[in-house]
Design an enzyme around this catalytic site. Structure first.
Site, PDB file in Angstrom:
ATOM      1  N   ASP A  16       0.873  -1.160   0.000  1.00  0.00           N
ATOM      2  CA  ASP A  16       0.000   0.000   0.000  1.00  0.00           C
ATOM      3  C   ASP A  16       0.917   1.219   0.000  1.00  0.00           C
ATOM      4  O   ASP A  16       2.092   1.106   0.371  1.00  0.00           O
ATOM      5  CB  ASP A  16      -0.878  -0.025   1.254  1.00  0.00           C
ATOM      6  CG  ASP A  16      -1.679   1.233   1.436  1.00  0.00           C
ATOM      7  OD1 ASP A  16      -2.388   1.617   0.492  1.00  0.00           O
ATOM      8  OD2 ASP A  16      -1.594   1.837   2.521  1.00  0.00           O
ATOM      9  N   LEU A  17       0.412   2.380  -0.400  1.00  0.00           N
ATOM     10  CA  LEU A  17       1.255   3.581  -0.446  1.00  0.00           C
ATOM     11  C   LEU A  17       0.984   4.526   0.726  1.00  0.00           C
ATOM     12  O   LEU A  17       1.818   4.706   1.602  1.00  0.00           O
ATOM     13  CB  LEU A  17       1.040   4.316  -1.769  1.00  0.00           C
ATOM     14  CG  LEU A  17       1.557   3.632  -3.031  1.00  0.00           C
ATOM     15  CD1 LEU A  17       1.178   4.443  -4.271  1.00  0.00           C
ATOM     16  CD2 LEU A  17       3.066   3.444  -2.968  1.00  0.00           C
ATOM     17  N   ASP A  18      -0.216   5.132   0.720  1.00  0.00           N
ATOM     18  CA  ASP A  18      -0.523   6.159   1.710  1.00  0.00           C
ATOM     19  C   ASP A  18      -0.453   5.625   3.133  1.00  0.00           C
ATOM     20  O   ASP A  18      -1.106   4.625   3.472  1.00  0.00           O
ATOM     21  CB  ASP A  18      -1.926   6.714   1.463  1.00  0.00           C
ATOM     22  CG  ASP A  18      -2.042   7.420   0.117  1.00  0.00           C
ATOM     23  OD1 ASP A  18      -0.998   7.701  -0.484  1.00  0.00           O
ATOM     24  OD2 ASP A  18      -3.180   7.685  -0.308  1.00  0.00           O
ATOM     25  N   ASP A 188      -1.412  -0.326   6.074  1.00  0.00           N
ATOM     26  CA  ASP A 188      -1.799   0.153   7.405  1.00  0.00           C
ATOM     27  C   ASP A 188      -3.279   0.007   7.690  1.00  0.00           C
ATOM     28  O   ASP A 188      -3.697   0.078   8.844  1.00  0.00           O
ATOM     29  CB  ASP A 188      -1.428   1.642   7.531  1.00  0.00           C
ATOM     30  CG  ASP A 188      -2.279   2.505   6.608  1.00  0.00           C
ATOM     31  OD1 ASP A 188      -3.108   3.294   7.112  1.00  0.00           O
ATOM     32  OD2 ASP A 188      -2.136   2.397   5.384  1.00  0.00           O
TER      33      ASP A 188
END
Length: 235
Positions: A16-18, A188
């Protein structure tokens, strides 16, 4: 580090990025503020286009076209275009302006600060595993310091429904030529990342660097980490 399930052999690690590889809150806050200021000061856009107006337009569009919820880029463009039209801007000009405003927003959106630990983790893992991105967001990854680490980037909308839907996990397995169970996804978010990966048949790491209670989980990840760098101890 907490183990909930036994890890099986891994061939692909998807990220995941954010809020997984960088802190997204200040970036998206600044990008949203830039957009509102740009709308406010443009001669063709009324100051009536504020955050509340745009939120109302977004709700109206989604009520009619709920499938747009899976494509944040297309949805934002539609909201901007519709908002400009409501302020009396002609259709063609509204579309052109909306695209200009959106491109400016993306430029601000891409001004992320990648922590050194993220660089270290990606560098070391990239020497041993295939790395990929599975994101629901619209970060212009190709213009950031994260770009060199990923050849495969899957985005909600163009590559399938948003996580926790299985679309992008399934597509990643197809593109990489692996079984979904050979994909280890880290993120997250307890719903989009953990629930999405597990229900798709992938292995999942929950990056719980905010100290959330495991009672919030709808299903258990394979491993829970408090810090991203613990991946180097794990793998």
């Amino acid at each position: 580090m907490r183990f909930y399930k036994r890890l099986m052999p891994v061939k692909v690690i998807s990220f995941d990025l954010d809020d997984t590889l960088y802190d997204n809150v200040p970036v998206i806050t600044a990008a949203e503020a830039w957009l509102l200021q740009a709308l406010k000061h443009h001669s063709s856009a009324s100051t009536l286009l504020d955050a509340n107006n745009l939120a109302d337009i977004k709700r109206q569009i989604l009520a009619l076209e709920p499938e747009l919820s899976h494509d944040v880029s297309a949805l934002r463009l539609r909201v901007l275009t519709q908002g400009l039209r409501q302020q009396g801007v002609a259709d063609i000009e509204a579309c052109t302006l909306a695209n200009e405003f959106y491109q400016g927003f993306l430029t601000e959106r891409g001004k992320i600060e990648v922590p050194q630990i993220s660089h270290r983790v990606l560098t070391e893992l990239g020497q041993r595993y295939q790395l990929a991105v599975i994101t629901n967001g619209n970060l212009p990854l190709e213009h950031t310091a994260l770009a060199p680490y990923f050849k495969t980037v899957l985005r909600a909308g163009i590559d399938g429904r948003m996580k926790p839907a299985a679309d992008m996990f399934d597509l990643l397995a197809q593109q990489m030529g692996v079984q979904v169970s050979e994909i280890l996804h880290i993120g997250d978010h307890i719903n989009t990342d953990v629930l999405g990966a597990v229900h798709a048949g992938c292995q999942a790491i929950w990056l719980n660097d905010q100290g959330r209670s495991a009672c919030d989980l709808q299903c258990l990840p394979h491993v829970e980490l408090e810090r991203l760098e613990q991946m180097l101890e794990l793998l």
